[in-house]
Scaffold this motif. Structure first.
Motif, mmCIF file in Angstrom:
data_model
loop_
_atom_site.group_PDB
_atom_site.id
_atom_site.type_symbol
_atom_site.label_atom_id
_atom_site.label_comp_id
_atom_site.label_asym_id
_atom_site.label_seq_id
_atom_site.Cartn_x
_atom_site.Cartn_y
_atom_site.Cartn_z
ATOM 1 N N LYS A 422 5.788 4.241 -8.601
ATOM 2 C CA LYS A 422 6.166 2.850 -8.855
ATOM 3 C C LYS A 422 5.820 1.936 -7.686
ATOM 4 C CE LYS A 422 9.922 3.838 -12.111
ATOM 5 N NZ LYS A 422 11.374 3.707 -12.397
ATOM 6 N N ALA A 423 5.899 2.470 -6.474
ATOM 7 C CA ALA A 423 5.625 1.647 -5.295
ATOM 8 C C ALA A 423 4.179 1.162 -5.253
ATOM 9 C CB ALA A 423 5.922 2.449 -4.027
ATOM 10 N N LEU A 424 3.262 1.845 -5.953
ATOM 11 C CA LEU A 424 1.852 1.484 -5.919
ATOM 12 C C LEU A 424 1.376 0.803 -7.196
ATOM 13 C CD1 LEU A 424 0.407 4.765 -4.355
ATOM 14 C CD2 LEU A 424 1.119 2.683 -3.178
ATOM 15 N N GLN A 425 2.197 0.815 -8.229
ATOM 16 C CA GLN A 425 1.756 0.265 -9.511
ATOM 17 C C GLN A 425 1.520 -1.233 -9.456
ATOM 18 O OE1 GLN A 425 4.719 1.549 -12.277
ATOM 19 N NE2 GLN A 425 3.864 3.607 -12.504
ATOM 20 N N ASP A 426 2.282 -1.937 -8.616
ATOM 21 C CA ASP A 426 2.148 -3.390 -8.547
ATOM 22 C C ASP A 426 0.813 -3.826 -7.963
ATOM 23 O OD1 ASP A 426 5.648 -3.821 -7.633
ATOM 24 O OD2 ASP A 426 4.681 -3.614 -9.589
ATOM 25 N N GLN A 427 0.083 -2.898 -7.366
ATOM 26 C CA GLN A 427 -1.191 -3.227 -6.729
ATOM 27 C C GLN A 427 -2.380 -3.056 -7.675
ATOM 28 O OE1 GLN A 427 -1.281 -4.450 -3.584
ATOM 29 N NE2 GLN A 427 0.952 -4.297 -3.515
ATOM 30 N N SER A 428 -2.125 -2.737 -8.934
ATOM 31 C CA SER A 428 -3.225 -2.407 -9.849
ATOM 32 C C SER A 428 -4.181 -3.573 -10.064
ATOM 33 C CB SER A 428 -2.667 -1.941 -11.201
ATOM 34 O OG SER A 428 -1.858 -2.961 -11.785
ATOM 35 N N GLN A 429 -3.677 -4.805 -9.984
ATOM 36 C CA GLN A 429 -4.556 -5.958 -10.163
ATOM 37 C C GLN A 429 -5.615 -6.031 -9.072
ATOM 38 O OE1 GLN A 429 -2.037 -9.455 -10.459
ATOM 39 N NE2 GLN A 429 -2.342 -9.508 -12.666
ATOM 40 N N ARG A 430 -5.305 -5.501 -7.891
ATOM 41 C CA ARG A 430 -6.226 -5.566 -6.764
ATOM 42 C C ARG A 430 -7.176 -4.380 -6.731
ATOM 43 N NH1 ARG A 430 -2.146 -6.753 -1.846
ATOM 44 N NH2 ARG A 430 -4.090 -7.042 -0.674
ATOM 45 N N GLY A 431 -7.226 -3.633 -7.808
ATOM 46 C CA GLY A 431 -8.147 -2.510 -7.904
ATOM 47 C C GLY A 431 -7.421 -1.178 -7.916
ATOM 48 N N SER A 432 -8.071 -0.177 -8.452
ATOM 49 C CA SER A 432 -7.479 1.151 -8.581
ATOM 50 C C SER A 432 -7.494 1.885 -7.243
ATOM 51 C CB SER A 432 -8.262 1.957 -9.619
ATOM 52 O OG SER A 432 -7.964 3.330 -9.518
ATOM 53 N N LEU A 433 -6.409 2.604 -6.970
ATOM 54 C CA LEU A 433 -6.334 3.403 -5.750
ATOM 55 C C LEU A 433 -7.377 4.526 -5.780
ATOM 56 C CD1 LEU A 433 -4.911 4.139 -3.104
ATOM 57 C CD2 LEU A 433 -3.294 5.499 -4.448
ATOM 58 N N PHE A 434 -7.600 5.110 -6.933
ATOM 59 C CA PHE A 434 -8.578 6.188 -7.058
ATOM 60 C C PHE A 434 -9.974 5.713 -6.669
ATOM 61 C CE2 PHE A 434 -11.584 8.553 -9.847
ATOM 62 C CZ PHE A 434 -11.439 9.806 -9.275
ATOM 63 N N THR A 435 -10.385 4.577 -7.199
ATOM 64 C CA THR A 435 -11.705 4.037 -6.854
ATOM 65 C C THR A 435 -11.769 3.635 -5.390
ATOM 66 O OG1 THR A 435 -12.162 3.294 -9.121
ATOM 67 C CG2 THR A 435 -13.344 2.177 -7.350
ATOM 68 N N LEU A 436 -10.660 3.124 -4.855
ATOM 69 C CA LEU A 436 -10.632 2.787 -3.433
ATOM 70 C C LEU A 436 -10.869 4.025 -2.579
ATOM 71 C CD1 LEU A 436 -10.195 0.590 -1.295
ATOM 72 C CD2 LEU A 436 -7.745 1.093 -1.382
ATOM 73 N N PHE A 437 -10.326 5.172 -2.972
ATOM 74 C CA PHE A 437 -10.588 6.415 -2.246
ATOM 75 C C PHE A 437 -12.073 6.770 -2.280
ATOM 76 C CE2 PHE A 437 -6.072 7.685 -1.992
ATOM 77 C CZ PHE A 437 -6.082 8.347 -0.770
#
Length: 553
Positions: A422-437
């Motif tokens: 939940k702590a990371l879900q709010d950042q989805s508009q700024r791009g996916s964490l997976f793709t950022l990795f």
């Protein structure tokens, strides 16, 4: 004196100069307008047309330089018209980059756009009572911003955004226009795009350091001498973005932007080529391969996506790989099915021109039918006749978990998590964490570790450590006796090798990080051989975690 008499007083040579200029100007406009009629897919059909267009614009640019005084006096050439020619050449270079994926052409586009700004070619436009000329100026700014974003020239982007904001305010104040909301939306989009990165790298004076995520000379882990890997080459990539509400600018989502940079080398400055802009006709082939060709598809329909896929598949050279990157909203099955085939687990959403209301897709008018705008795993089966590398970043990536290899060709499918803490879900508009990795693993690592900034010195130290981790992961993969041979067949290509090692790093980080322990919906990779590599990589990643916390502030 009558106009006819005045015209008769013009020397014949000057009259011919004006006539030749008008001919070149009309011809250039005709060819430029014809570019939009060229097929968007396919790598061969458009080259000769682009060559003719470049030729005419080169002649036109040189002609106005050589005969500027005559054109000023006899034709009434205005500076905004010169700017319009330069802007068109910039657009040609930019579209040539899109067609070839050669980043050096972005530098050429930047040179022309920058010259327009430095020489104030559009400065007099605001004094004329012609809103269409002001719109030309605004569009120039928007195109310039896109090129600067792709070149990571963020300082220039900020200056351009401020200038564009002032121009829009002046435009809407002077003219009673209906497009004010649209231009303000452009400003909001680019501002959100610039601020999408979750971590800042800072100098000692707290100024932001601009980092590039393209492949550098020392970016990919080197292969050990004697290492047996495949000789496949990444030749083509489809980068597809169809995530609802994700930050985007100029039909380029943040995820698409990050992935295209992960598949490009650092650009080099081309020598001045005004003899034939954008065209390299040298008989000598380059010493090494540059970038894989890419198609950027923003919210394509199923038919559009399939047309591009078919074209890329058809033109794929021998011993080459087709990469498909899907960043899209998940489509889930409507109910339980008696079978478990490639069309029974849903997939990812493609666009529909008709079935969109307020940005939300209409899913399932009839629950007994499957979603017609869904790209199912089975839709990609025909393309497994050739080596295929698939990346799925979606809330329903698990639909591609048991992707069947029907033809025995090399096949790898990298899947994102289906859910995040939940702590990371709010950042989805700024791009996916997976793709950022996959694009910038250190930034993604810092983000999940709760860091929003880092000093430049420590950042560079961590990058060195991360390069060592990538080398060690590469050795673990290639030395493993149980690894799927498909991984090794793709390992000979620098881009794919880097994506694979970053994927292992991402997977291991998420599996060992405490905030992910309560969120076990991972579908990253279920192959046991890769999980063994992930477990062996955890010690190295722990060392990186300790290093990143040296300088918390």
């Amino acid at each position: 004196m009558s106009s006819g008499g005045a015209e008769d007083d013009i020397p014949q040579g000057e009259r011919k100069t004006v006539t030749d200029f008008c001919y070149l100007l009309d011809k250039s406009k005709q060819l430029f307008n014809g570019l939009r009629d060229l097929p968007q897919y396919g790598q061969k059909q458009w080259q000769s047309y682009f060559g003719r267009t470049f030729d005419v614009y080169t002649k036109l640019w040189k002609f106005q330089q050589q005969h500027r005084q005559v054109l000023d006096n006899r034709y009434g050439l205005k500076r905004w018209q010169i700017g319009e020619i330069a802007s068109k050449i910039g657009q040609l270079y930019y579209h040539y980059y899109l067609r070839t994926s050669e980043t050096s052409y972005l530098n050429e586009a930047f040179s022309f756009y920058s010259a327009i700004r430095q020489r104030s070619y559009y400065s007099q436009v605001n004094k004329e009572d012609r809103p269409e000329l002001v719109v030309k100026k605004l569009r120039y700014y928007a195109r310039f911003i896109v090129v600067c974003l792709l070149l990571n020239k963020m300082d220039v982007v900020k200056d351009l955004v401020k200038e564009l904001s002032d121009e829009i305010e002046d435009y809407t104040h002077r003219f009673n226009t209906e497009d004010q909301v649209e231009w303000n939306l452009v400003l909001q989009e680019v501002a959100a795009f610039v601020e999408a990165d979750p971590v800042m790298v800072l100098n000692d004076d707290n100024t932001i350091v601009i980092t590039s995520n393209r492949l550098a000379e020392t970016g990919a882990p080197l292969l050990e001498q004697g290492m047996i890997v495949g000789q496949l080459t990444l030749a083509d990539a489809l980068i597809i973005g169809n995530c609802n509400n994700q930050v985007k600018f100029s039909e380029l989502t943040v995820d698409m932007f990050r992935m295209l940079q992960a598949l490009e080398r650092e650009p080099m400055n081309l020598a001045s080529q005004m003899n034939k802009p954008g065209m390299q006709e040298s008989t000598e082939k380059p010493a090494r391969r540059e970038n894989p060709h890419k198609y950027l598809l923003y919210k394509p329909t199923f038919s559009q996506l399939y047309s591009f896929l078919a074209a890329a598949f058809k033109e794929l050279p021998a011993n080459s790989v087709l990469l498909i990157y899907l960043s899209a909203t998940g489509v889930f099955p409507s109910g339980r099915s008696d079978s478990e085939g490639p069309y029974d687990f849903g997939g990812v959403l493609t666009n529909s021109n008709r079935d969109i209301i307020n940005g939300d897709a209409i899913h399932k008018r009839n629950q007994s039918y499957k979603e017609m705008h869904c790209l199912h795993p089975g839709d990609l089966y025909p393309f497994t006749r050739k080596p295929l590398f698939i990346i799925v970043d979606s809330s329903n990536s698990i639909a591609y978990k048991n992707f069947t290899n029907l033809f025995g060709q090399p096949l790898v499918c990298l899947l994102s998590p289906t859910a995040y803490p939940k702590a990371l879900q709010d950042q989805s508009q700024r791009g996916s964490l997976f793709t950022l990795f996959l694009n910038n693993p250190l930034m993604a690592f810092l983000f999940v570790s709760g860091l929003s900034s880092m000093r430049r010195g420590l950042w560079e130290k961590c990058q060195d450590y991360l390069r060592k981790i990538n080398r060690d992961i590469a050795q673990l993969l290639t030395h493993s006796r149980s690894i799927d041979q498909a991984f090794l067949q793709f390992f000979g290509d620098e881009f794919l090798r880097l994506l694979l090692t970053r994927f292992v790093f991402c997977s291991a980080t998420m599996r060992m990080h405490k905030i992910f322990r309560v969120c076990r919906e991972f579908s990253l990779c279920e192959r046991e051989s890769v999980r063994r590599v992930q477990r062996r990589a955890t010690k190295m990643i722990t060392g990186l975690g300790n290093l990143t916390h040296e300088d918390r502030f």
